[in-house]
Design a protein around this motif. Sequence first.
Motif, PDB file in Angstrom:
ATOM      1  N   GLN A  62       0.837  -1.216   0.000  1.00  0.00           N
ATOM      2  CA  GLN A  62       0.000   0.000   0.000  1.00  0.00           C
ATOM      3  C   GLN A  62       0.868   1.260   0.000  1.00  0.00           C
ATOM      4  O   GLN A  62       0.615   2.197  -0.747  1.00  0.00           O
ATOM      5  CB  GLN A  62      -0.928  -0.019   1.217  1.00  0.00           C
ATOM      6  CG  GLN A  62      -1.877   1.147   1.289  1.00  0.00           C
ATOM      7  CD  GLN A  62      -3.105   0.945   0.398  1.00  0.00           C
ATOM      8  OE1 GLN A  62      -3.191  -0.003  -0.360  1.00  0.00           O
ATOM      9  NE2 GLN A  62      -4.034   1.863   0.487  1.00  0.00           N
ATOM     10  N   ARG A  63       1.902   1.279   0.807  1.00  0.00           N
ATOM     11  CA  ARG A  63       2.795   2.440   0.865  1.00  0.00           C
ATOM     12  C   ARG A  63       3.549   2.576  -0.458  1.00  0.00           C
ATOM     13  O   ARG A  63       3.760   3.683  -0.945  1.00  0.00           O
ATOM     14  CB  ARG A  63       3.764   2.292   2.038  1.00  0.00           C
ATOM     15  CG  ARG A  63       4.709   3.458   2.204  1.00  0.00           C
ATOM     16  CD  ARG A  63       3.976   4.732   2.545  1.00  0.00           C
ATOM     17  NE  ARG A  63       3.646   4.710   3.940  1.00  0.00           N
ATOM     18  CZ  ARG A  63       3.416   5.775   4.672  1.00  0.00           C
ATOM     19  NH1 ARG A  63       3.494   6.967   4.157  1.00  0.00           N
ATOM     20  NH2 ARG A  63       3.108   5.664   5.933  1.00  0.00           N
ATOM     21  N   GLN A  66       1.322   4.221  -2.862  1.00  0.00           N
ATOM     22  CA  GLN A  66       1.276   5.663  -2.589  1.00  0.00           C
ATOM     23  C   GLN A  66       2.514   6.358  -3.150  1.00  0.00           C
ATOM     24  O   GLN A  66       2.419   7.461  -3.699  1.00  0.00           O
ATOM     25  CB  GLN A  66       1.166   5.911  -1.089  1.00  0.00           C
ATOM     26  CG  GLN A  66      -0.174   5.484  -0.517  1.00  0.00           C
ATOM     27  CD  GLN A  66      -0.216   5.648   0.989  1.00  0.00           C
ATOM     28  OE1 GLN A  66       0.182   6.681   1.518  1.00  0.00           O
ATOM     29  NE2 GLN A  66      -0.704   4.636   1.678  1.00  0.00           N
ATOM     30  N   GLN A 117      -0.939  10.579   3.015  1.00  0.00           N
ATOM     31  CA  GLN A 117      -1.743   9.652   2.212  1.00  0.00           C
ATOM     32  C   GLN A 117      -2.662  10.391   1.240  1.00  0.00           C
ATOM     33  O   GLN A 117      -3.832  10.043   1.071  1.00  0.00           O
ATOM     34  CB  GLN A 117      -2.544   8.714   3.113  1.00  0.00           C
ATOM     35  CG  GLN A 117      -1.677   7.850   3.993  1.00  0.00           C
ATOM     36  CD  GLN A 117      -2.466   6.758   4.685  1.00  0.00           C
ATOM     37  OE1 GLN A 117      -3.633   6.542   4.428  1.00  0.00           O
ATOM     38  NE2 GLN A 117      -1.799   6.056   5.574  1.00  0.00           N
ATOM     39  N   ILE A 120      -4.405   8.139  -1.447  1.00  0.00           N
ATOM     40  CA  ILE A 120      -5.064   6.910  -1.007  1.00  0.00           C
ATOM     41  C   ILE A 120      -6.407   6.703  -1.706  1.00  0.00           C
ATOM     42  O   ILE A 120      -6.788   5.570  -2.010  1.00  0.00           O
ATOM     43  CB  ILE A 120      -5.192   6.864   0.540  1.00  0.00           C
ATOM     44  CG1 ILE A 120      -5.423   5.429   1.017  1.00  0.00           C
ATOM     45  CG2 ILE A 120      -6.274   7.783   1.045  1.00  0.00           C
ATOM     46  CD1 ILE A 120      -4.200   4.579   0.947  1.00  0.00           C
ATOM     47  N   ASN A 124      -7.541   3.376  -3.665  1.00  0.00           N
ATOM     48  CA  ASN A 124      -8.763   2.670  -3.274  1.00  0.00           C
ATOM     49  C   ASN A 124      -9.749   2.547  -4.435  1.00  0.00           C
ATOM     50  O   ASN A 124     -10.467   1.548  -4.533  1.00  0.00           O
ATOM     51  CB  ASN A 124      -9.414   3.342  -2.066  1.00  0.00           C
ATOM     52  CG  ASN A 124      -8.627   3.093  -0.788  1.00  0.00           C
ATOM     53  OD1 ASN A 124      -7.885   2.111  -0.691  1.00  0.00           O
ATOM     54  ND2 ASN A 124      -8.769   3.978   0.179  1.00  0.00           N
TER      55      ASN A 124
END
Length: 166
Positions: A62-63, A66, A117, A120, A124
Motif C-alpha cells: 500500500q505504501r 502511494q 496519504q 489513497i 482505493n
Amino acid sequence: MQGILSSKVVLVMYGDYQCPRSADVYKMIKGIKRELSASLSEDYLCFILRHFSQAQIHPHAQRAAQAAEAAAVQGQFWFMSDTLLAHQQNLENCYLVEYANDLGLDIPQFLKDLPKQVHIDRINQDIESGIRSGVTNTPALFINNIRYAGRWTITELKAAIVAASH
C-alpha cells in the motif's frame, strides 16, 4: 497508462508492488509491449496498471502504491513502478525516499504527500474497480475488458493480445 485508449488492444493489469508474480507479469508485459510496438505500431497496445494492494499478505504494498502515485504527480509513475517492482524486498519508507531521489523527484513534495496519504483515494478506486471486476488476487489481467485466463507465459499472453485485436 502507456499508450492511448483507442489502441486495438487495451490491457489492464491489477498488481501489487510486493507480489513476485505481479513483478514477473509486469516485466513480461513490458517486453511484449516493446516487441509489438516495434513490429506493428506504437499505439497497438495500451497498457494500464491498476493498484490492487493486498495489505494482509504484503504489508509494504500500500505504501509503495502511494509512492508510485506521488511519483505520478511528478510525471514519473512508470519509472517508479519499474523501480518498485524490481526492488520488492526493499519497500520500506527509507527505500521509497531513496528511489524518489534517484528519479530526481521533488523530495520535499514527495515527503509531504506520503505521510498524509494524499493519493489513497486514487489507490482505493483501483482496488474497488478490481473487486467489482472479480479480482481477488494479483496479478489479474483484462484484455479488451475480458479477463485473461490463459497460462502466464510470454507466448500465450502475446497470442491472446494479438488475437484480441482481430
